[in-house]
Scaffold this motif. Structure first.
Motif, PDB file in Angstrom:
ATOM      1  N   VAL A 110      73.847  45.558  79.466  1.00 50.24           N
ATOM      2  CA  VAL A 110      74.490  46.722  78.855  1.00 50.24           C
ATOM      3  C   VAL A 110      73.655  47.083  77.634  1.00 50.24           C
ATOM      4  O   VAL A 110      73.465  46.252  76.746  1.00 50.24           O
ATOM      5  CB  VAL A 110      75.948  46.417  78.445  1.00 50.24           C
ATOM      6  CG1 VAL A 110      76.628  47.700  77.948  1.00 50.24           C
ATOM      7  CG2 VAL A 110      76.734  45.836  79.622  1.00 50.24           C
ATOM      8  N   SER A 111      73.143  48.319  77.609  1.00 46.66           N
ATOM      9  CA  SER A 111      72.239  48.734  76.544  1.00 46.66           C
ATOM     10  C   SER A 111      72.840  49.842  75.705  1.00 46.66           C
ATOM     11  O   SER A 111      73.545  50.703  76.223  1.00 46.66           O
ATOM     12  CB  SER A 111      70.920  49.252  77.134  1.00 46.66           C
ATOM     13  OG  SER A 111      70.079  48.194  77.471  1.00 46.66           O
ATOM     14  N   GLY A 112      72.508  49.818  74.429  1.00 42.36           N
ATOM     15  CA  GLY A 112      72.977  50.864  73.528  1.00 42.36           C
ATOM     16  C   GLY A 112      71.822  51.630  72.924  1.00 42.36           C
ATOM     17  O   GLY A 112      70.742  51.077  72.733  1.00 42.36           O
ATOM     18  N   GLY A 113      72.069  52.901  72.614  1.00 37.98           N
ATOM     19  CA  GLY A 113      71.040  53.749  72.040  1.00 37.98           C
ATOM     20  C   GLY A 113      71.530  54.496  70.820  1.00 37.98           C
ATOM     21  O   GLY A 113      72.566  54.161  70.232  1.00 37.98           O
ATOM     22  N   ARG A 114      70.788  55.522  70.502  1.00 34.92           N
ATOM     23  CA  ARG A 114      71.055  56.314  69.316  1.00 34.92           C
ATOM     24  C   ARG A 114      72.502  56.819  69.266  1.00 34.92           C
ATOM     25  O   ARG A 114      73.100  56.938  68.201  1.00 34.92           O
ATOM     26  CB  ARG A 114      70.105  57.520  69.297  1.00 34.92           C
ATOM     27  CG  ARG A 114      69.906  58.144  67.948  1.00 34.92           C
ATOM     28  CD  ARG A 114      69.227  59.514  68.075  1.00 34.92           C
ATOM     29  NE  ARG A 114      67.907  59.441  68.694  1.00 34.92           N
ATOM     30  CZ  ARG A 114      66.779  59.240  68.013  1.00 34.92           C
ATOM     31  NH1 ARG A 114      66.822  59.092  66.714  1.00 34.92           N
ATOM     32  NH2 ARG A 114      65.621  59.199  68.628  1.00 34.92           N
ATOM     33  N   ALA A 124      73.736  40.696  79.470  1.00 36.55           N
ATOM     34  CA  ALA A 124      72.956  40.651  78.237  1.00 36.55           C
ATOM     35  C   ALA A 124      73.045  42.008  77.543  1.00 36.55           C
ATOM     36  O   ALA A 124      73.421  43.009  78.150  1.00 36.55           O
ATOM     37  CB  ALA A 124      71.508  40.324  78.554  1.00 36.55           C
ATOM     38  N   VAL A 125      72.688  42.011  76.267  1.00 37.76           N
ATOM     39  CA  VAL A 125      72.695  43.250  75.495  1.00 37.76           C
ATOM     40  C   VAL A 125      71.269  43.772  75.356  1.00 37.76           C
ATOM     41  O   VAL A 125      70.377  43.055  74.903  1.00 37.76           O
ATOM     42  CB  VAL A 125      73.302  43.004  74.095  1.00 37.76           C
ATOM     43  CG1 VAL A 125      73.182  44.257  73.232  1.00 37.76           C
ATOM     44  CG2 VAL A 125      74.754  42.581  74.230  1.00 37.76           C
ATOM     45  N   GLY A 126      71.072  45.027  75.770  1.00 32.81           N
ATOM     46  CA  GLY A 126      69.780  45.673  75.626  1.00 32.81           C
ATOM     47  C   GLY A 126      69.882  46.816  74.629  1.00 32.81           C
ATOM     48  O   GLY A 126      70.957  47.092  74.092  1.00 32.81           O
ATOM     49  N   ALA A 127      68.754  47.467  74.368  1.00 30.26           N
ATOM     50  CA  ALA A 127      68.762  48.566  73.418  1.00 30.26           C
ATOM     51  C   ALA A 127      67.614  49.510  73.707  1.00 30.26           C
ATOM     52  O   ALA A 127      66.613  49.117  74.313  1.00 30.26           O
ATOM     53  CB  ALA A 127      68.633  48.036  71.993  1.00 30.26           C
ATOM     54  N   SER A 128      67.783  50.763  73.276  1.00 32.36           N
ATOM     55  CA  SER A 128      66.683  51.716  73.383  1.00 32.36           C
ATOM     56  C   SER A 128      65.789  51.541  72.166  1.00 32.36           C
ATOM     57  O   SER A 128      66.162  50.904  71.174  1.00 32.36           O
ATOM     58  CB  SER A 128      67.207  53.139  73.431  1.00 32.36           C
ATOM     59  OG  SER A 128      67.697  53.502  72.155  1.00 32.36           O
ATOM     60  N   ARG A 129      64.612  52.155  72.238  1.00 31.15           N
ATOM     61  CA  ARG A 129      63.685  52.067  71.111  1.00 31.15           C
ATOM     62  C   ARG A 129      64.314  52.659  69.847  1.00 31.15           C
ATOM     63  O   ARG A 129      64.144  52.129  68.751  1.00 31.15           O
ATOM     64  CB  ARG A 129      62.405  52.829  71.468  1.00 31.15           C
ATOM     65  CG  ARG A 129      61.449  52.861  70.328  1.00 31.15           C
ATOM     66  CD  ARG A 129      60.198  53.636  70.662  1.00 31.15           C
ATOM     67  NE  ARG A 129      59.457  53.825  69.414  1.00 31.15           N
ATOM     68  CZ  ARG A 129      58.184  54.135  69.353  1.00 31.15           C
ATOM     69  NH1 ARG A 129      57.506  54.308  70.450  1.00 31.15           N
ATOM     70  NH2 ARG A 129      57.600  54.287  68.191  1.00 31.15           N
TER      71      ARG A 129
END
Lengths: 397, 263
Positions: A281-285, A306-311
């Motif tokens: 599961v990823s989070g972004g701006r 797991a936890v993902g993220a954008s740049r």
């Protein structure tokens, strides 16, 4: 020296080759294709030419094969502190299939200190033979002794194929081996098969996953590849399987390392390792603030992911770089990827577009992420994520 | 302190894709850029020189003549000079031959204390050339470096792994391939840009290097690309719009069976 030539009497100026060129290295001059100086001789234009007007000539000396006497499929197992890395079993699963197709044996190389017991585990997962190099000098992964040992075993036993995990360790180790044994190495393969001519067809994404390429190693042995984790399927272990455990001694000189291991420091911000996770599961701006990553973490926890993220989220300092997915971060291929408040810039897609199922939650219905998503919800992440978490918690127990 | 930074000019991959219907390449101008990871390598080289208070940062690349623009970009950032390895004989190099040729270029310069490059290039994504160069030069390497301290001929490097990092101590000379976390690259200064404009770029071909021509370019490359094609297009997705309860319900109905079957 090899060369590429356009046969002017055959070229009709159709420009198919220009479209096929990855490097903008062909131009039309008076209706005839002309190859420019920046051509890399990659050969991508040869097949698309419907008029056989492009010839890639190789130096005859370079064609001389040195493949005689190489037999068997090998995998290089990866372990740390006596714990086997999952990619090793996946390599054995794929390796078994390739060995059976070729009618040959499957062997594993196991290196470490006090790792002898793991040999049976590799047999149970498909290996016919396990070469065990057990030495205190191999307690921690170090580039020099590990690559020396693999290269010397290859020189001695001459396998035709060597597969290694596409992990940080595998991708540090095996390029050194490929130079030492003077053979070809293809990185991060997602497809491996034996072609009609018996060659290993190595398929991999390039250009950030926008293009797939199939690569062969025709005249050198072994044919070597690193294999992306989580793509190949491991066999169910069979404790009754029989195999041979061969203790191999490494000459002391091969075990020397100029690099010294100091310590391993675990990343405590990752409760579930992104590379190992079936769900990310990823989070972004769109999360707006660092504390809102709680919403992403909560959902990840319910899904065991797991936890993902954008740049954007990493650059804003909301979450460490080890979580970044995308072109300048990690490439992942989980079974389920949930993008929350991520618009879906091509650089992000490059790191996750091969995921099996992609879910996007974004308030902007025009966000590019929806074009790649299997399922999407147009909505506010602050409302959707808690509701989704609650619902899935109920359903999954 | 002598530092060499290996860089690659790459097509901005985000603009390169294959049209799945025609199976031809869609390439809208494809601007060339310095491989993003190499920007961190350049920055790290400049920082090591600055903290040592002396030394030189030399940028090296292998490729066609137009790679000069990438080298000038690095000089604008503060590098001292640049060498381009360029020859038709180098064309078609895979990672084996590229490593071989770059190592020969570095030997001609004189093996420096520190060799830096990005962890991988974004067009090929192989991550093989850094370790390849280290092997040809017979020096240690540390890949995926997120922190680097150089002192008294030794480096302390943190190698990023999937679940943490290793701390390693390495005698110089050594090769380091770096990740984004290592630093924040600076922007070029006006003075740097002026210097870059006037800088002489050294160009070396096959005859300038101690190399065996059979090991160069396509001839020296064990691997061949035999097919390039579009990835399987993703089936078009379903997007739910409306009240939160409804959209979440609709999504859950799709996801729950999927999650149960995977479990």
């Amino acid at each position: 020296m090899s060369s590429i030539e356009v046969l002017e009497d055959r070229c009709v100026g159709c420009e198919l080759c220009i479209k096929a060129c990855l490097y903008d290295a062909i131009e039309m001059v008076d209706g005839i294709a002309v190859i420019k100086d920046n051509c890399t001789l990659c050969g991508a234009c040869v097949e698309p030419c419907k008029f056989d007007a492009i010839i890639l000539r190789k130096d005859a000396a370079a064609e001389r094969p040195s493949t005689e006497g190489y037999r068997g499929v090998w995998i290089v197992a990866e372990q740390r502190d006596g714990e086997m890395h999952g990619v090793s079993y996946e390599l054995l699963g794929k390796g078994r299939e390739l060995a059976d197709t070729l009618g040959t044996t499957l062997s594993a190389v196991l290196m470490g200190s006090n790792v002898g017991d793991l040999g049976n585990d590799l047999v149970a997962h498909g290996a016919d033979t396990v070469y065990v190099v057990d030495n205190p000098a191999l307690e921690h992964y170090l580039d020099e002794p590990y690559s020396n040992v693999v290269a010397s075993l290859i020189d001695e036993h001459k396998p035709e194929i060597v597969l290694t995990g596409g992990t940080s360790v595998g991708r540090s180790l095996i390029p050194r081996v490929a130079i030492k044994v003077r053979s070809g190495l293809t990185a991060d393969c997602t497809g491996l098969a034996i072609g009609d001519d018996g060659l290993l067809m190595q398929t991999r994404p390039a250009f950030g996953g926008n293009i797939m390429a199939t690569i062969v190693c025709p005249n050198h042995r072994p044919q070597m590849a690193t294999v992306r984790h989580k793509v190949m399927t491991a066999l169910d272990p069979d404790p009754a399987r029989k195999g041979e455990i061969v203790k191999a001694d490494a000459p002391v000189g091969l075990l020397e390392s100029r690099t010294e291991f100091v310590e391993f420091v675990k990343d405590l911000t990752q409760t579930v390792n992104i590379a190992e996770a079936d769900v990310i599961v990823s989070g972004g701006r769109g999360l707006g603030a660092p504390e809102n990553f709680n919403l992403v973490e909560d959902l990840a926890q319910v899904l065991g992911g797991a936890v993902g993220a954008s740049r954007a989220a990493v650059d804003a300092g909301w979450i460490p770089y080890s979580h970044q997915v995308g072109q300048t971060g990690k490439t992942v291929q989980p079974k389920l990827y949930v993008a929350c408040g991520i618009s879906g810039a091509v650089q992000h897609l490059a790191g996750m577009q091969s995921s099996k199922c992609i879910v996007a939650v974004n308030k902007d219905p025009d966000a590019p992420i929806f074009k790649t998503a299997t399922f999407g919800i147009v909505g506010d992440v602050f409302e959707v994520l808690p509701a989704l978490k609650k619902r899935l918690e109920k359903e999954l127990g | 302190m002598k530092i060499v930074v290996l860089i690659k000019q790459v097509p901005d991959t985000t603009d390169v894709r294959i049209d799945p219907e025609t199976n031809t390449l869609v390439r809208e101008g494809v601007p060339s850029i310095v491989n993003p990871f190499d920007m961190y390598a350049i920055e790290e080289g400049l920082r090591i020189r600055e903290s040592a208070g002396e030394g030189t940062v030399t940028i090296m690349s292998m490729g066609p003549p137009q790679v000069e623009t990438a080298l000038r970009e690095a000089i604008a950032l503060g590098a001292d000079d640049a060498v381009l390895l360029s020859d038709r004989a180098f064309a078609g190099s895979d990672t084996w031959s590229t490593s071989y040729t770059l190592a020969a270029g570095i030997r001609k310069l004189g093996v420096p204390d520190v060799i830096l490059c990005g962890k991988q290039a974004i067009d090929g994504d192989t991550a093989q050339v850094g370790p390849g160069v280290a092997t040809f030069l017979d020096v240690p390497q540390v890949t995926y470096v997120k922190k680097l301290e150089v002192e008294n001929g030794t480096a302390r490097a943190e190698r990023m792994l999937e679940d943490g990092h290793d701390v390693l101590s390495v005698p110089l000379p050594a090769v380091f391939t770096v990740v984004k976390e290592i630093n924040e690259p600076r922007l070029p200064s006006l003075k740097g840009k002026m210097k870059a404009k006037k800088a002489e770029i050294t160009v070396w071909g096959e005859d300038d290097l101690e190399v065996d021509s059979a090991e160069l370019g396509l001839d020296g490359s064990p691997t061949r690309v035999i097919k390039v094609f579009a990835p399987e297009p993703r089936a078009s997705g379903t997007v739910f719009e409306g009240e939160v309860d409804e959209t979440v319900d609709a999504l859950a109905k799709e996801l729950v069976p999927l999650l149960r079957s995977e479990a």
